[in-house]
Design a protein around this motif. Structure first.
Motif, short mmCIF file in Angstrom:
data_model
loop_
_atom_site.label_atom_id
_atom_site.label_comp_id
_atom_site.label_asym_id
_atom_site.label_seq_id
_atom_site.Cartn_x
_atom_site.Cartn_y
_atom_site.Cartn_z
N PRO A 1 0.84 -1.21 0.00
CA PRO A 1 0.00 0.00 0.00
C PRO A 1 0.87 1.25 0.00
O PRO A 1 2.06 1.19 0.29
CB PRO A 1 -0.78 -0.13 1.30
CG PRO A 1 0.10 -0.95 2.19
CD PRO A 1 0.81 -1.92 1.30
N SER A 2 0.27 2.38 -0.33
CA SER A 2 1.00 3.65 -0.32
C SER A 2 1.31 4.06 1.11
O SER A 2 0.61 3.68 2.06
CB SER A 2 0.16 4.74 -1.00
OG SER A 2 -0.11 4.39 -2.34
N LEU A 3 2.37 4.86 1.26
CA LEU A 3 2.72 5.37 2.58
C LEU A 3 1.60 6.27 3.11
O LEU A 3 0.94 6.96 2.34
CB LEU A 3 4.02 6.18 2.51
CG LEU A 3 5.33 5.41 2.40
CD1 LEU A 3 6.47 6.40 2.20
CD2 LEU A 3 5.57 4.58 3.64
N PRO A 4 1.40 6.28 4.40
CA PRO A 4 0.40 7.23 4.96
C PRO A 4 0.92 8.65 4.86
O PRO A 4 2.11 8.89 4.67
CB PRO A 4 0.30 6.77 6.43
CG PRO A 4 1.62 6.12 6.71
CD PRO A 4 2.03 5.44 5.44
N ASP A 5 0.03 9.61 4.98
CA ASP A 5 0.40 11.02 4.96
C ASP A 5 1.13 11.35 6.26
O ASP A 5 0.57 11.27 7.35
CB ASP A 5 -0.86 11.88 4.82
CG ASP A 5 -0.53 13.36 4.78
OD1 ASP A 5 0.67 13.70 4.69
OD2 ASP A 5 -1.47 14.18 4.84
N MET A 6 2.40 11.71 6.13
CA MET A 6 3.23 11.97 7.31
C MET A 6 3.43 13.47 7.57
O MET A 6 4.37 13.86 8.25
CB MET A 6 4.59 11.29 7.16
CG MET A 6 4.50 9.78 7.09
SD MET A 6 6.11 8.99 7.06
CE MET A 6 5.63 7.26 7.05
N SER A 7 2.57 14.27 6.98
CA SER A 7 2.72 15.72 7.16
C SER A 7 2.29 16.19 8.56
O SER A 7 2.66 17.28 8.99
CB SER A 7 1.90 16.46 6.09
OG SER A 7 0.52 16.11 6.20
N THR B 1 2.87 16.49 12.04
CA THR B 1 4.01 16.31 12.93
C THR B 1 3.59 15.86 14.33
O THR B 1 4.40 15.28 15.06
CB THR B 1 4.82 17.61 13.04
OG1 THR B 1 3.94 18.66 13.48
CG2 THR B 1 5.42 17.98 11.70
N GLU B 2 2.33 16.11 14.72
CA GLU B 2 1.87 15.67 16.04
C GLU B 2 1.82 14.15 16.10
O GLU B 2 1.96 13.57 17.18
CB GLU B 2 0.49 16.26 16.33
CG GLU B 2 0.49 17.79 16.49
CD GLU B 2 -0.90 18.30 16.84
OE1 GLU B 2 -1.83 17.47 16.93
OE2 GLU B 2 -1.04 19.53 17.01
N ILE B 3 1.61 13.51 14.96
CA ILE B 3 1.55 12.05 14.92
C ILE B 3 2.91 11.45 14.56
O ILE B 3 3.41 10.55 15.24
CB ILE B 3 0.49 11.58 13.91
CG1 ILE B 3 -0.89 12.09 14.31
CG2 ILE B 3 0.50 10.06 13.78
CD1 ILE B 3 -1.97 11.77 13.31
N TRP B 4 3.51 11.98 13.50
CA TRP B 4 4.72 11.36 12.97
C TRP B 4 6.00 12.06 13.41
O TRP B 4 7.09 11.51 13.22
CB TRP B 4 4.66 11.37 11.43
CG TRP B 4 3.45 10.69 10.88
CD1 TRP B 4 2.30 11.28 10.43
CD2 TRP B 4 3.24 9.28 10.76
NE1 TRP B 4 1.41 10.33 10.03
CE2 TRP B 4 1.96 9.08 10.21
CE3 TRP B 4 4.01 8.15 11.06
CZ2 TRP B 4 1.43 7.83 9.96
CZ3 TRP B 4 3.49 6.89 10.79
CH2 TRP B 4 2.22 6.74 10.25
#
Length: 593
Positions: free
Chosen positions: A350-356, A358-361
């Motif tokens: 699958p495609s990478l998740p949206d890592m924009s 910053t609170e999560i990633w």
């Protein structure tokens, strides 16, 4: 005037393509119709010059000798008609008293324009003759082709010179990169770079023209003559340009409209440089059962298209130029919408998740992969399709290490690095001659085994850009000293990016040694289409039971990790093969038996 079909050499032939349209002005010997029989394609030239007034045949018609093909209005007739029209116009214009003056003014302007065009034409002829004389004096520019790259195609990574640069013989001018190596292409002669025929990112092939160089002794003279010719041409063209601005704009618009197919061909040719151009012999060989005319065959060669892969849209599935353009366009669109993902293996993920967020990633940073890493990914993805298993074993190399210690002093005096890897390569090569199934390949249809008669050993080398695998050829015929020399030379070339493509090809088996990097074992990946790879970890002193002395004693043990393609190798054979290598390494004298 009727233009008739000449002697075709056959009773009849089919009209495959009509190359002119009603209203076209053609010259004598211009091709007007393409005729095709069972065994040949013939382009029929016009026997006279003039304006096409009628086309008497259609695509698909059968034509025989003497049949009218087109009707022309001769140049003389056209001039006579123009004179008649001019006379009528003058007669009508005499009724209007104000128009003659305007006509005279227009006529005067036309005469001035014709005179200026004549002067321009004369200047162009003089310029052409001057340029020709300058070219003859300065020597002809030489177009040079790429040397044998050792692969079907490679990518232009960097162009190290520019047009106008003065280069010396053997100076690096082009950097070519294939799947596993970077190769610098040297200048074939000293002189001035006249033209560069490739661009960064293009895929190129052996024998493809890539640069034009003017010889060293003639570069300065040629430059001076070219400058003089350009100045003369510029001065001659200025009056005509200033007088004919409106006409030039109209001609430009017309050119842009009528030359769209040509522009498309040029654009396609430039973008299709990603495909290696086929030689004329290769194209003609593929054309035996292909229904296409000479013009289409020529265009296929220019575009580097494998015409056997093109679907024809005309009668009897004949291939047209438009079919070639559509084929190339389709390929380009496919590449844009579905970029190389290693034979579709990575598309499973699958495609990478949206890592924009910053609170999560958290904070992220994007870094580009090296060229070597990018081209290695598709090859590594093949392992997803291989049923791979790894067999582990230990070899007691205590005695072998003593032998190496006795020999390495003399080797070092000769500038040779004598490591345990030389023994591993020699023992593995010998084992492959005794167990040839490990030195083989599985056929594409999975019904045959392709056994290799020689052992070409790939040696994995770590570099700053990633792992690279140069190849030692015919290891079965070489001694320990020669193997040690070649290991050292290839390692230096790999780290300095000086390996040639031939030094990276043809491996039948691979050894990946982690040397003193640490670790007790690992699972190396089989490098398809090979069926096996031997991993070597760091040797360490370990207690081993001595049955004759009934005691433990310290022995130098070398961990071995054999990964193999389970479609070709079963577990029992892998265990026997690994133990056989371990036994040879424990006592290298067995190789001499």
């Amino acid at each position: 005037m009727d233009i008739k079909a000449p002697d075709l050499g056959v009773d009849s032939a089919e009209v495959s393509e009509i190359m002119v349209e009603v209203g076209d002005v053609i010259a004598k010997d211009d091709n007007i119709i393409l005729l095709e029989s069972d065994k040949a394609s013939v382009e029929v030239p016009s026997s006279a010059a003039g304006k096409v007034t009628k086309i008497s045949v259609a695509v698909g018609d059968q034509v025989s000798e003497g049949m009218v093909l087109i009707e022309l209005e001769s140049e003389a007739g056209a001039d006579s008609q123009n004179d008649s029209q001019s006379t009528d116009e003058k007669s009508a214009d005499t009724e209007n008293k104000t128009e003659p003056a305007a006509d005279k003014q227009n006529e005067s302007q036309d005469n001035q324009q014709a005179e200026k065009q004549s002067n321009t034409s004369t200047a162009e002829v003089n310029t052409s003759q001057s340029a020709k004389q300058a070219s003859e004096q300065a020597g002809k520019a030489t177009t040079h082709a790429l040397p044998d790259l050792g692969v079907d195609e490679a990518q232009v990574s960097e162009i190290m010179v520019s047009v106008g640069d003065i280069v010396t013989a053997d100076q690096s001018i082009l950097l070519i990169e294939s799947d596993k190596a970077s190769v610098e292409v040297p200048a074939p002669e000293a002189g001035k770079v006249e033209k560069i025929l490739v661009q960064a990112g293009d895929m190129v092939a052996n024998g493809q023209d890539f640069i034009v160089i003017i010889g060293e002794g003639t570069a300065s003279t040629s430059t001076a003559n070219e400058s003089k010719a350009e100045t003369s041409e510029s001065q001659a063209s200025k009056p005509a340009d200033s007088t004919n601005k409106t006409e030039s704009a109209e001609q430009s618009d017309k050119s842009q409209t009528t030359d769209k197919p040509k522009q498309a061909a040029k654009s396609t040719s430039s973008t299709s440089a990603a495909h290696a151009k086929l030689s004329e012999a290769q194209v003609n060989e593929k054309m035996v059962d292909i229904y296409a005319g000479p013009a289409v065959r020529k265009l296929a060669r220019q575009l580097g298209v494998d015409i056997s892969q093109v679907a024809g849209s005309a009668l009897n599935e004949r291939i047209l130029k438009e079919d070639l353009f559509a084929h190339v366009k389709g390929k380009l669109n496919t590449q844009k919408t579905a970029p190389d993902s290693g034979n579709g293996v990575s598309s499973i993920l699958p495609s990478l998740p949206d890592m924009s967020n910053t609170e999560i990633w958290g904070e992220t940073e994007v870094q580009d992969l090296s060229r070597l890493q990018k081209v290695s990914i598709p090859q590594l993805n093949y392992n997803t399709l291989l049923p791979q298993v790894t067999q582990f074993d230990l070899s007691d190399i205590t005695e072998t290490e003593k032998l190496r210690g006795e020999l390495k002093g003399a080797m070092k005096a000769e500038g040779i690095g004598f490591t345990i890897l030389a023994f591993v390569v020699k023992a593995t090569a010998y084992a492959l001659t005794q167990h040839p199934r490990f030195n083989s390949h599985l056929s594409d249809d999975n019904t045959q085994v392709i056994l290799r008669k020689s052992v070409n050993m790939g040696i994995a080398v770590a570099t700053d850009d990633g792992l690279i695998v140069p190849v030692i050829k015919n290891v079965q015929d070489k001694g320990l000293k020669q193997i040690a020399i070649e290991i050292g030379e290839l390692a230096v070339k790999a780290r300095d990016k000086k390996l040639t493509t031939k030094e990276l090809q043809g491996a039948s088996f691979t050894i990946s040694s982690q040397g003193n990097l640490g670790g007790t074992a690992f699972t190396p990946l089989v490098n398809w289409p090979q069926v096996g790879i031997l991993g070597v970890s760091e040797a360490s002193m370990q207690p081993r039971w001595n049955a004759s002395k009934q005691t433990f004693e310290p022995r130098l043990m070398l961990p071995l990790s054999l990964s193999y393609d389970h479609r070709m190798i079963n577990g029992a054979d892998a265990a026997v093969f690994t133990r056989y290598i371990a036994t040879l390494l424990a006592d290298p004298r067995r190789i001499l038996l």
